[in-house]
Design a protein around this motif. Structure first.
Motif, mmCIF file in Angstrom:
data_model
loop_
_atom_site.group_PDB
_atom_site.id
_atom_site.type_symbol
_atom_site.label_atom_id
_atom_site.label_comp_id
_atom_site.label_asym_id
_atom_site.label_seq_id
_atom_site.Cartn_x
_atom_site.Cartn_y
_atom_site.Cartn_z
ATOM 1 N N SER A 115 -87.552 -32.800 27.825
ATOM 2 C CA SER A 115 -86.367 -32.016 28.147
ATOM 3 C C SER A 115 -85.156 -32.936 28.201
ATOM 4 N N SER A 136 -78.393 -30.994 29.795
ATOM 5 C CA SER A 136 -77.306 -30.342 29.060
ATOM 6 C C SER A 136 -76.386 -29.741 30.104
ATOM 7 N N ARG A 176 -80.940 -28.283 32.359
ATOM 8 C CA ARG A 176 -81.741 -29.038 31.406
ATOM 9 C C ARG A 176 -82.236 -28.078 30.338
ATOM 10 N N GLU A 177 -82.407 -28.595 29.130
ATOM 11 C CA GLU A 177 -82.944 -27.723 28.076
ATOM 12 C C GLU A 177 -84.157 -28.372 27.428
#
Lengths: 471, 1039, 409
Positions: free
Chosen positions: B165, B168, B172-173
């Motif tokens: 991950s 971002s 988080r992405e």
């Protein structure tokens, strides 16, 4: 009795011109009346909503697991079993009155035996539900019946629970038979008195075409006697068997040979308390004062004080034995009852069951319906606590201190307990409305012109005469 | 069905079909996509396919066959209220020696705080389901601890991070390995250019030779970079102390079995968190079997009860900070008597500490010194790892003076590359990061954002790092702040190596391909360095030198240890130790609130918090408070009384302005004025078990790191405590409610009958004392016994003299027998399910109590009271004397439990596996990932559903697994062939199981010992478990 | 018990009997005495409650009911004993708390309960049957005044069917008992054929409803379905654990069985000895049997058995490659089938044992590997037996013992 006569919708004087007709009238008018008293509706409404709560809480427990109750380790048995024993106990008075007093030729029983029996049956119904729903897998209680199954296994007949299954179901069956048989002639009366076809048919079916033929009366009386003779040892056995659940266990506080007589006495005690709790309002609302007289209530009060003393004796004897027996574990358990975490429950029980009933020594109290009613209710509470003390207190602290615990009921415990009363009263109110609340044929038989044992019902007669005199 | 079979047959006959299939590796996927069953949609969405690529390439013919079958079977799907359909995926053409439905063991090792323990992991059809000690490993000897037992659950933790991950914005992405590899490659290209300018690495403490070699290569590649090692519980008092005493840091090893007199200065040397603790425990208890040989004598001076303290013969409670003065006193006393050579320097001057003038203390220390001097060469003095260098220096000096070196105490050089945890370095790094001097940071394991001392704000500083990578099993506190999070592989999923405390190297063997496709620290580092990223190759290459050819490597892998890899033992020269200054606090007596001592100890369950999401360990009752699902502040009875606190009060602990709220535990035996707090709680990003802020899962316990500073990480003064009144009911499994006086009296009265004991002298005079302690009436049966147990007659013996209450057996039992976790609320209601419990009793004056442990499994009574009351025969007796539970027959009347005098039966008040099952019509699982947990279940043990009673079965499945092969081979079962789970893991060998009819069996001989007794035997239940009475060995002078 | 609306009757119904009404029980008793003494048989009296002394007055004999009850009680006791003995001590005896499988004390409560239960039910049913109840309709129902028999009136009925019955005399007799009223009772022509319709429909509906579940059960028994059987509460019939060779959707290949990773070595599977486990010695196929294998008759016998189990299906009893599978495949003639090797051929005979071992372990061409099924020592035993087969095919006269040679010629 002003308050009572306000509630009493049956103001018209009995139309019958003789004693028998009056009795018939008094009883049947309840069924004949187009509407029951408002009080009945209110009571029925309350009872019905409590019943709903009962079903609700049971369903909830069955759906999520019985962990919704407060049961834990070591207190694996709690409210459900307490309620079971409590209700079974209530049942006893009915059978006692109808069977034992019958054998003892106590004619005054005729006034109350019918709904004492009704009470028995409804109480046993309430009781019968608990063993089924308290188990971990409520969909499998039939495992306890001797039914052939895929596992090729059978019940385990050394288990007191298994004895319970047979004892309670037998008890329920016999009580119902006894009750129904007693009602056949009265159903016939209802049949012949009822005005609407529906009622005629309904009562006609249950009356089974009874026409009061003397040849039938002969066999009927014989059968009634036999059933009474069978029910008498049965009623004594049932609570003894229930007490085996505890007496045969190893747990200190349960493991006691005094339990069977102690439980039976307690059952009768509590049972009579319940009878008066029901009889007082019933005679008020349904104008049965002529039939259920003060004298009857007083007699029941006397029975209560007698059995209450027996129970008190049992409490004392338990302590004596726990000391005399010399088992440290046993002794510890009883010290705990007095002063341990559950002392409050114990003292509630003592005051309700031993102290308050002593008031019955005074005739003033014995003959005051409201006093009787209140003390009856107190005793009911006390008897419930007796079972709580026996079951929960003993379980909380047994042999190994490491496994000691403390049981705290959840709201579902209370809902189930309260709900069971809902079931009981719903059934009872329906009974009052639609079934012969008093054994007419028996009352007639023992009424002055009835010929049987004339001297007995004088008191009742006068009372009735007075009532009759009222406009 | 016919159709499917046709498909299968035609595919499998024609060679051409095979080729095409082989050519198309994702042939399966295409089929899976056709498949519409929910399970498969989960599978596809969740990218669980990834590990498939890691799987070894095997015969395409077989692969494809499986696939077709698998697909066609799963087409049927799962019908709601119909009988659950099981799909069989036959494993034809399996590799040599693999038989489906059987278990095999693999040697591996688990590293904790830089010390490895050799393990045997049990694999069922290629899935690890149980972990036990490796008998060949010098520091396990077959034993393991709760940490190891619990670790297997971690493999299947649904909360483990399953994907790369990336930060971002604020959130988080999800990313993937390709993206990460690319990004990191670019970053490192840049760094190679500037020789690692602004590059930093934080790694947890490791002893892995391969890792350390990688580290060297890394530092060579990036000379300007720094590599910081941090371990929250890393101590270097001993290294510094030995350096002080011998001039060089040394490791200290003990042979307790040889020792006659042992003194522990706040050292819980039998605890698994103590290096070599399990071996120490074995050695210590070996010397405490009074039946045949003399017993050793154990003195313990400690600040709060420990397993060691519970085992001791004499115990003195002093604050941790007072022990320096004690060490000085002892050195003074012993140097005076023992003739120290001049080059060894003079003893310390007599310390002027007021508490030493206390008569009790003086008497105690005097006797200890005397006893030590009387047992020259046969004694051991151990100091707690958290104690400062001076204490260790003095202790080693005393050991040398007493001539224990080479006899009971051994030294190995703490080789330079055995990394110490360096909190100061971490602090410096944090400041650098905060100042923005660090642009690239790799965090390999560990969780500094959570467990660094409060004055090291690692998490906040991490935000400032431009390119930070966190390798971790969970996306935890540290990962939150990192730009990249990379899922790590569990130790049972990856290749590696590690050293035991004595230096023995073990090869870490994976049992299963990473379920979430994680990477080990080895692989990640190697990949970053652009080296061969396969763990196996790395390890093999590392040990080429030592092991040479592949054959010897295989042997090392098979055995789990590399012969002769232990460090060489040395006998260092003792150098003079300058007189030691004692601070105000260190000599002071009683302390008041505001000046209390607070001690931070590793949690015996979740260690430093790394196991916070492990439900088994969270629910395990702590040995002394019996508290599960929480940590508490342990107060001595007197202190609690003085401050007016009682059990369960929520206290605010304040040190230097920092505060934390922790419930009060009144713990008899704690030193007055000393408060013990376990670390590892209050995790904010642990998961569904340990706590996750922002969800309805509140953190478990209070985070003691908040009041911990880097200069005094293990104990410090200046604690102020204030009460906020009673909080929620604590989830104790014993003394659930505050005990009233009646209860206490009752316990005091019956305790001597439950845990029977006597001093050694009395035992010698009257060996049968335990049998006659309770009047046992002549047992008269109403009938002839319906069965005489011919054939097998299983029984157990539990030696109360050996049990140290570590509770490893409890977790082992839970792992072996699929025991459900019930959660905090249910434990607080008294519904814990643990089949085996370790009862804890305090004896004597609550201010100076003794402590007794009593493991309590089902006693398997021959006249079992539970059986006769069951209306459905759900519990009945086997002809080998086992008290069997028939789950599917049980309807849950719970009568058996009421009639069990030991209350060892457990009831499923709810369906505690509901989230795992997800097939019960009334409670579908929300998250299919939860089904992962089902993989840890032992397939040979029923997974109980709600409403049934359960209890210890003597591990009947293990009995059967031994009986069947023995029967096939027409041989008798040898003694020791069957080990119950609790017995196998027990570090002290306190539990022995076997066949009582086998006269030569250990259990038979143990039950024949004079001090064997039956618990509550007077009820004629005839328990098959017998306890060996506890024998203490008090010093007559102190008696 | 029917409701009788007045209806037009086609023909006048004949007399059923004469009914007399009285006000008090005492009148009824004295009347009964008279009728009894007149020697009537088919007559009866009716009252709202059992009238004191009426039995004597009517000369009613003691009923047999008590005896019936007694029998029932004994039956109940017997069945309780039998049931408990059969279930716990005979059909499924089990070991409970170290107690004997059959001990009376524990069985007493249920014996008692069943005794009472049987007796009670029999008593009620017996009473009803002896009384001829239920008795839906009776000519008396048509008599208006008779309605008060269950209330406050007392009646006496003499049936016309009685032998002594004579309308006038009987009437006179009854008048002599000073009844309140006397009435002729006519036979009932109405009731039977207008049994209340609502009731009938009700009964029909109930009966149908009662039959439905039964019908469903029967249907279920006699119909086939490919769906798994209905099973509402799964309890422990479906456990969330992965048994051998089951499905696990979490893995993309759907299998719960995971393979051991390359390079891992399970405890006890080190298999160091190349000769014994791989058939290799000195870098090439071993030409000798490994030391672990004893070359004796026992091993040979073992090899013969194992060969019979694993090899004969394809290779045939003689190892000539003519096993059943081959024959079958030939018969089907689907093509693509390659005949199993004839192991007695020259080149197989010349193969070193190590190579044969390898063939068995890992398979050759179409032949799958048997390494996972046959333990190494058995593989070696099979090879030993195969060698013997080969020898038997390629034997020379010298191989035959002197004594036997004669028989060959």
């Amino acid at each position: 009795m002003a308050a009572a006569s306000d509630f009493n919708p049956f103001q018209s004087p009995p139309k019958g011109d003789n004693m028998f007709a009056q009795i018939t009238d008094n009883v049947t008018r309840i069924m004949e009346a187009p509407k029951p008293p408002r009080a009945w509706y209110i009571a029925f409404g309350i009872a019905l909503s409590m019943l709903t709560m009962f079903l609700g809480s049971i369903t909830w427990a069955a759906w999520n697991g019985i962990g919704v109750w407060g049961n834990m380790m070591p207190v694996a048995w709690a409210f459900p079993i307490v309620n079971f024993v409590f209700w079974i106990g209530i049942g006893h008075a009915g059978t006692l009155i109808s069977a034992i007093l019958f054998l003892l030729r106590q004619n005054w029983r005729t006034a109350i035996n019918r709904f004492a029996e009704a009470m028995t049956i409804f109480a046993v119904m309430c009781a019968g539900i608990f063993p089924g729903v308290h188990i971990g897998r409520p969909w499998l209680p039939y495992y306890m019946m001797p039914i052939p199954n895929q596992m090729g296994m059978w019940p385990q007949y050394r288990s007191p629970l298994e004895w319970d299954i047979f004892a309670v179901s037998t008890y329920a069956t016999v009580s119902i038979l006894f009750w129904y048989m007693g009602m056949i002639p009265d159903f016939a009366t209802f049949r012949d008195r009822s005005t609407s076809t529906a009622k005629r048919i309904a009562y006609g079916i249950v009356a089974m075409g009874w026409r009061g033929s003397s040849r039938q009366w002969h066999r009927y009386e014989r059968a009634y006697l036999i059933l009474a003779a069978l029910a008498t040892p049965l009623v004594l056995s049932v609570h003894s068997v229930v007490s085996f659940d505890f007496a045969t266990a190893q747990l200190p506080g349960w493991h006691a040979t005094i339990f069977p007589p102690y439980f039976v006495a307690g059952a009768i005690f509590g049972g009579f308390a319940m009878v008066v709790t029901l009889a007082v309002p019933a005679r008020q609302f349904f104008g049965l004062k002529r039939i259920i007289t003060i004298r009857h209530l007083e007699l029941m009060a006397k029975v209560m004080i007698a059995t209450g003393l027996m129970v008190g004796y049992a409490y004392g004897m338990e302590f004596f034995i726990s000391w005399y027996g010399g088992s440290s574990y046993e002794g510890f358990t009883f010290v705990n009852r007095l002063f341990g975490p559950y002392a409050w429950a114990y003292w509630t029980m003592i005051s309700c069951n031993v102290i308050f009933p002593q008031l019955f020594w005074f005739k003033k109290v014995r003959t005051n319906v409201w006093a009787i009613l209140i003390i009856g209710m107190i005793v009911n509470v006390g008897m419930w606590f007796e079972r709580f003390v026996i079951i929960c207190t003993s379980l909380t602290r047994d042999f190994l201190p490491s496994s000691w615990g403390y049981f705290v009921p959840t709201k579902f415990d209370f809902m189930t307990l309260g709900g069971s009363f809902g079931l009981f009263f719903t059934l009872f109110l329906l009974f009052c409305r639609y079934l012969p609340m008093v054994a007419m044929s028996e009352v007639k038989a023992f009424s002055p012109p009835g010929g049987h044992a004339r001297p007995h019902l004088d008191h009742g007669h006068d009372d009735a005469a007075h009532a009759h005199a009222q406009p | 069905m016919n159709k499917k079979l046709r498909v299968v047959s035609e595919r499998s006959d024609s060679p051409r079909a095979q080729d095409t299939a082989a050519a198309k590796p994702n042939y399966w996927r295409s089929l899976a996509e056709l498949d519409q069953t929910p399970e498969f949609r989960d599978a596809v969405e969740r990218e669980f396919a990834e590990p498939l690529q890691e799987l070894p390439p095997d015969s395409p013919g077989r692969r494809r066959f499986m696939q077709v079958m698998g697909a066609s079977f799963s087409m049927a799907g799962l019908a709601g209220c119909r009988w659950h359909e099981d799909k069989i995926l036959p494993m034809t053409r399996r590799p040599d020696g693999v038989i489906p439905g059987t278990t095999s063991r693999y040697a591996t090792a688990m590293e904790l705080n830089g010390v490895a323990l050799g393990l045997h992991a049990t694999s069922y059809d290629g899935r690890p389901i149980k972990v036990d000690g490796n008998p060949l490993h010098p520091e396990s000897l077959g034993a393991s601890s709760t940490y190891h037992q619990g670790s297997v659950l971690g493999v299947y933790d649904p909360d483990r991070s399953d994907a790369v991950s990336q930060k971002s914005g604020t959130g988080r992405e999800i990313s993937n390995f390709e993206a990460f590899d690319k990004a990191s490659k670019d970053q490192l290209k840049k760094l190679r250019a500037n020789r690692g300018e602004g590059l930093r690495v934080v790694s947890e403490r490791t002893s892995s030779p391969t890792m350390l070699a990688l580290k060297d290569r890394w530092l060579a590649a990036f000379p300007l970079s720094k590599w910081v090692t941090f371990e929250s519980l890393g101590t270097n008092g001993r290294a510094a102390g030995t350096a002080l005493a011998f001039g060089k840091p040394h490791r200290v090893h003990y042979s307790f079995a040889e020792a006659k007199v042992i003194l522990s200065l706040d050292a819980d040397f039998v605890a698994p968190s103590f290096p070599g603790g399990l071996a120490n425990a074995r050695g210590l208890t070996k010397g405490r079997t009074p039946d045949h040989e003399e017993m050793n004598r154990l003195y313990v001076i400690e600040s709060a009860f420990s397993s060691t303290g519970a085992t001791s013969d004499h115990r003195l409670a002093l604050r941790a900070e007072q022990l320096k003065a004690v060490a000085v006193f002892l050195d003074n006393a012993i140097s005076a008597k023992a003739s120290a050579l001049p080059e060894q320097g003079a003893g310390q001057p007599k310390p002027a500490a007021e508490f030493l003038n206390d008569a009790k203390v003086q008497k105690f220390l005097g006797a200890v010194a005397k006893d030590l001097l009387a047992n020259v060469g046969k004694s051991i003095v151990v100091a707690g790892l958290h104690q400062p260098a001076e204490v260790h220096a003095l202790v080693e000096r005393i050991n040398v003076l007493l001539g224990n070196t080479g006899r009971t105490v051994f030294y190995t050089e703490d080789s330079a590359d055995a990394v110490q945890s360096d909190t100061a370095a971490l602090k410096a790094l944090t400041e650098e990061m905060a100042a923005g001097k660090v642009e690239t940071l790799f965090v390999l394991g560990g969780n500094p954002a959570y467990d660094a001392p409060s004055d090291v704000a690692f998490g906040a500083a991490l935000e400032k790092v431009a390119f930070s990578v966190r390798l971790g099993l969970y996306e935890d506190e540290t990962s939150q702040a990192a730009t990249w999070h990379v899922p790590a592989a569990h130790y049972l999923e990856s290749w590696g190596d590690a050293r035991a405390y004595d230096g023995t190297v073990s090869i870490v063997q994976p049992l299963i391909a990473p379920i979430f496709g994680g990477r080990s620290a080895l692989e990640l580092t190697a990949r970053l360095l652009g080296e061969e990223p396969k763990g196996l190759e790395l390890v093999r290459a590392q040990h080429k030198g030592l092991l040479g050819d592949d054959r010897r490597f295989r042997k090392a892998v098979h055995d789990g240890i590399i012969e002769g890899s232990a460090f060489d033992r040395v006998s260092p020269k003792l150098t003079p130790i300058a007189p030691i200054k004692l601070s105000e606090r260190e000599v002071s007596g009683a302390v008041v609130n505001g000046q209390l001592e607070v001690r931070f100890v590793p949690c015996p369950k979740v260690y430093d918090g790394r196991y916070a999401n492990n439900a088994w360990l969270q629910e395990l009752p702590e040995s002394f408070s019996k508290l599960s699902w929480d940590n508490g502040a342990f107060f001595s009875v007197a202190t609690a009384k003085a401050l007016g606190f009682t059990d369960g009060d929520v206290l605010t602990l304040t040190v230097g302005g920092k505060t934390v709220d922790i419930p009060c535990i009144v713990a008899p035996g704690s030193a007055e004025g000393s408060v013990k707090v376990a670390l590892g709680y209050g995790r904010t990003h642990a998961g569904r078990v340990g706590g996750k802020v922002g969800t309805d899962v509140t953190p478990v316990g209070g985070n003691a790191n908040l009041i911990r500073t880097s200069d005094a990480p293990f104990f410090t003064g200046g604690l102020n405590v204030s009460s906020n009144g009673p909080g929620k009911r604590l989830a104790n499994t014993q003394d659930l409610y505050a005990m009233d006086q009646i209860g206490l009296d009752g316990i005091a009265e019956r305790l001597p009958e439950l845990v029977r004991e006597a001093p050694y002298e009395k035992f010698k005079e009257e060996p049968h004392f335990a049998k006659h302690m309770v009047h046992q009436p002549h047992e008269l049966n109403l009938w002839v016994d319906p069965v005489s147990y011919e054939g097998h007659k299983w029984g157990m013996a539990i030696d109360l003299n050996k049990c140290i209450g570590c509770s490893a057996c409890v977790t082992a039992c839970q792992a072996e027998n699929n025991i459900p976790v019930v959660g905090q609320v249910n434990v607080a209601m008294g519904r814990e399910m643990l089949w085996l419990r370790v009862d804890r009793y305090y004896r004597g004056d609550p201010n100076e109590p003794e402590l007794r442990f009593q493991p309590l499994p089902c006693q398997q009574c021959e006249n079992a009271p539970c059986e006769q009351v069951c209306p459905v025969g759900a519990t009945m007796h086997s002809h080998e004397g086992l008290n069997d539970m028939v789950y599917n027959r049980c309807i849950g009347t719970r009568y058996c439990s009421n009639n069990c005098p030991y209350k060892v039966r457990r009831f499923n008040y709810f369906n505690y596996n509901v989230d795992v099952i997800g097939i019960t019509p009334y409670t579908p699982t929300e998250d299919p990932k939860m089904k992962l947990k089902a993989m840890v279940f032992n397939p040979e043990v029923t997974v109980r559903s709600r409403g049934v009673m359960e209890k210890c079965t003597f591990c009947v499945q293990r009995i059967q697994n031994a009986k069947i092969p023995a029967k096939n081979a027409h041989r008798a079962i040898e003694d020791g062939e069957i080990k119950t789970a609790c017995q196998e893991t027990c570090p002290t060998d306190a539990i022995v199981f076997g066949d009582l009819n086998d006269k030569k069996s250990r259990v038979a001989s143990l039950q024949k010992l004079e001090r064997a007794y039956q618990l509550l035997g007077e009820f004629n239940n005839r328990p098959r478990v017998q306890y060996l009475a506890r024998i203490t060995n008090p010093n007559p002078e102190l008696a | 018990m029917s409701d009788h609306k007045p209806q037009a009757e086609s023909t006048a119904p004949e007399l059923h009997g004469i009914l007399a009404e009285y006000d008090t029980p005492d009148q009824l008793v004295s009347a009964s005495k008279k009728v009894r003494d007149a020697g009537f048989e088919k007559w009866d009296t009716y009252s709202p409650f059992p009238v004191h002394g009426i039995d004597a007055a009517m000369g009613i004999k003691m009923t047999v009911l008590p005896w019936i009850t007694l029998c029932a009680g004994i039956t109940g006791l017997g069945s309780a004993i039998l049931m408990q003995w059969w279930m716990n001590a005979y059909d499924y005896p089990w070991l409970i708390s170290g107690k004997p499988t059959w001990s009376i004390p524990a069985n007493v409560p249920i014996m008692f309960e069943l005794t009472v239960l049987f007796s009670a039910i029999t008593t009620l049913v017996g009473m009803l049957m002896l009384n001829g109840l239920p008795h839906p309709s009776h000519p008396l129902d048509l008599v208006k005044r008779f309605g008060r028999v269950t209330d406050d009136k007392f009646f006496l009925l003499i049936q016309a069917a009685d032998a002594k019955f004579d309308e006038q005399d009987t009437r006179a007799l009854i008048d002599g008992t000073h009844p309140v009223a006397v009435e002729n009772v006519l036979e009932d022509r109405v009731t039977p054929d207008n049994f209340p319709p609502g009731l009938i429909y009700g009964l029909i509906i109930v009966t149908c409803a009662a039959v439905v579940p039964l019908a469903l059960a029967v249907k279920a028994r006699h119909s086939k379905s490919d769906k798994p059987r209905i099973h509402i509460i799964q309890d422990m019939d479906a456990q969330p654990k992965y048994k051998a060779q089951r499905e696990n959707p979490i893995f993309a290949d759907g299998r719960a069985d995971r393979e051991a990773l390359p390079g891992t070595v399970a405890v006890g599977h080190l298999n160091e000895d190349d000769h014994f486990y791989r058939g290799r010695a000195g870098g090439s196929w071993a030409r000798t049997f490994p030391a672990q294998v004893e070359l004796n008759d026992e091993t040979m016998a073992r090899g013969k058995v194992r060969f019979g189990i694993y090899c004969t299906p394809c290779h045939g009893q003689g190892g000539l490659g003519d096993g059943m599978v081959h024959k079958r495949a030939d018969a089907l003639a689907q093509g693509g089938w390659i005949q199993p090797t004839n192991m007695t051929q020259e080149y197989v005979r010349n193969q070193p044992v190590g190579e044969l071992f390898n063939s068995i372990t890992n398979g050759v061409r179409n032949m799958p590997g048997y390494g996972s099924q046959i333990p190494s020592e058995d593989r070696w035993a099979i090879i030993m037996y195969v060698r013997a087969l080969q020898r038997s095919q390629a034997g020379t006269l010298n191989d035959v013992p002197e004594s036997e040679r004669g028989s060959l010629k």
